[in-house]
Design an enzyme around this catalytic site. Sequence first.
Site, PDB file in Angstrom:
ATOM      1  N   GLY A  13      92.598  18.761  49.877  1.00 25.96           N
ATOM      2  CA  GLY A  13      91.186  18.957  50.227  1.00 25.96           C
ATOM      3  C   GLY A  13      90.773  18.018  51.347  1.00 25.96           C
ATOM      4  O   GLY A  13      89.597  17.693  51.504  1.00 25.96           O
ATOM      5  N   ASP A  63      97.882  26.156  49.373  1.00 25.98           N
ATOM      6  CA  ASP A  63      96.957  26.414  48.270  1.00 25.98           C
ATOM      7  C   ASP A  63      97.444  25.584  47.081  1.00 25.98           C
ATOM      8  O   ASP A  63      98.579  25.756  46.627  1.00 25.98           O
ATOM      9  CB  ASP A  63      97.002  27.916  47.958  1.00 25.98           C
ATOM     10  CG  ASP A  63      95.999  28.314  46.906  1.00 25.98           C
ATOM     11  OD1 ASP A  63      95.633  27.462  46.055  1.00 25.98           O
ATOM     12  OD2 ASP A  63      95.588  29.484  46.921  1.00 25.98           O
ATOM     13  N   TYR A 156      83.099  24.355  35.597  1.00 23.64           N
ATOM     14  CA  TYR A 156      83.335  23.154  36.429  1.00 23.64           C
ATOM     15  C   TYR A 156      83.437  21.911  35.545  1.00 23.64           C
ATOM     16  O   TYR A 156      84.362  21.104  35.676  1.00 23.64           O
ATOM     17  CB  TYR A 156      82.181  23.011  37.418  1.00 23.64           C
ATOM     18  CG  TYR A 156      82.338  21.870  38.409  1.00 23.64           C
ATOM     19  CD1 TYR A 156      83.126  22.014  39.544  1.00 23.64           C
ATOM     20  CD2 TYR A 156      81.679  20.661  38.214  1.00 23.64           C
ATOM     21  CE1 TYR A 156      83.252  20.975  40.456  1.00 23.64           C
ATOM     22  CE2 TYR A 156      81.800  19.614  39.125  1.00 23.64           C
ATOM     23  CZ  TYR A 156      82.591  19.779  40.244  1.00 23.64           C
ATOM     24  OH  TYR A 156      82.720  18.745  41.147  1.00 23.64           O
TER      25      TYR A 156
END
Length: 264
Positions: A13, A63, A156
């Site tokens: 990320g 990914d 989440y």
Amino acid sequence: MQTLQDKVAIITGGGTGIGKAACLDFARNGAHVVVIGNVEADAKQTAGEVRALGREGVAMVADVTDAGEMRNIAAKVIEKFGRIDILVTSAGVMGDRTFLVNTTDEGWCKTMDVNLNGTFYCVKAVLPQMMEQKSGRIITISSISGKLPAAMNADYSASKHAVIGMTKALAIELGLLGLNGITANSVCPGSVDTPMISEITEHMRGLTGEDPEMFIQERIASKNLQQRLLEPEEIAGMITYLASDIARGITGQAINVCAGTVLF
Ligand SMILES: NC(=O)c1ccc[n+]([C@@H]2O[C@H](COP(=O)([O-])OP(=O)(O)OC[C@H]3O[C@@H](n4cnc5c(N)ncnc54)[C@H](O)[C@@H]3O)[C@@H](O)[C@H]2O)c1
């Protein structure tokens, strides 16, 4: 001698937000950085900025939900640098942001796949090398949602609780194995001014028509003691500290950087 002089770091990320801030802070502190991201332009941009700071910056498009890709990346990093000193797992998605009863099966699985399984695949890919070196830093990015659940956030929140659980279990195992040179910790950011927060406010505007600025001030910033969003660099500072040698006694922790939203 800088804090992370010549350390080799992998940051998932790393193309945007907290991950990008960590990549640049690492480079400023002397580390070489492998930037992992699923958006090629972002990963390349960050890697270029790392190189502009005089360190090696390598972009790898991948990914994190693909375990094989994560193993390939670890192998490529070992081939190029001969070691892996630090892993930061910042790749993440915001989740469905709806009541649990309306959370789609696909949405649930995607959140788990990126935030939890992706973290697991990355950690598992780098561990053998760190175990051989008998040194390393695993820093997973959880969230205060990993400690304090909220409405419209079940997927989440569950994924971030699980990241903390996995990281603490790993720290215990490293201790049992006598691998004191490897630490495993989570960082739990509060609300940080990144693309993910913009995505959340846009999502809420779609649901409730709320003005993004008002939403940020009244529903996000007001939840912490300082009434503000954090900057990604504030999270990066903690990540750099945990990656440094002086933090060698910190392991199995989930450390809040949240302007006092959560006090435990
Ligand atoms: N911004 C906040 O308020 C906040 C608060 C707590 C925790 N976090 C966590 O911090 C981490 C970073 O988020 P951010 O705020 O910087 O947002 P961000 O959206 O800027 O960063 C997420 C990054 O992950 C990448 N990514 C997403 N799915 C991926 C995949 N499958 N494979 C590889 N890369 C992928 C994205 O391209 C992006 O670069 C996330 O794990 C997030 O959950 C953010």
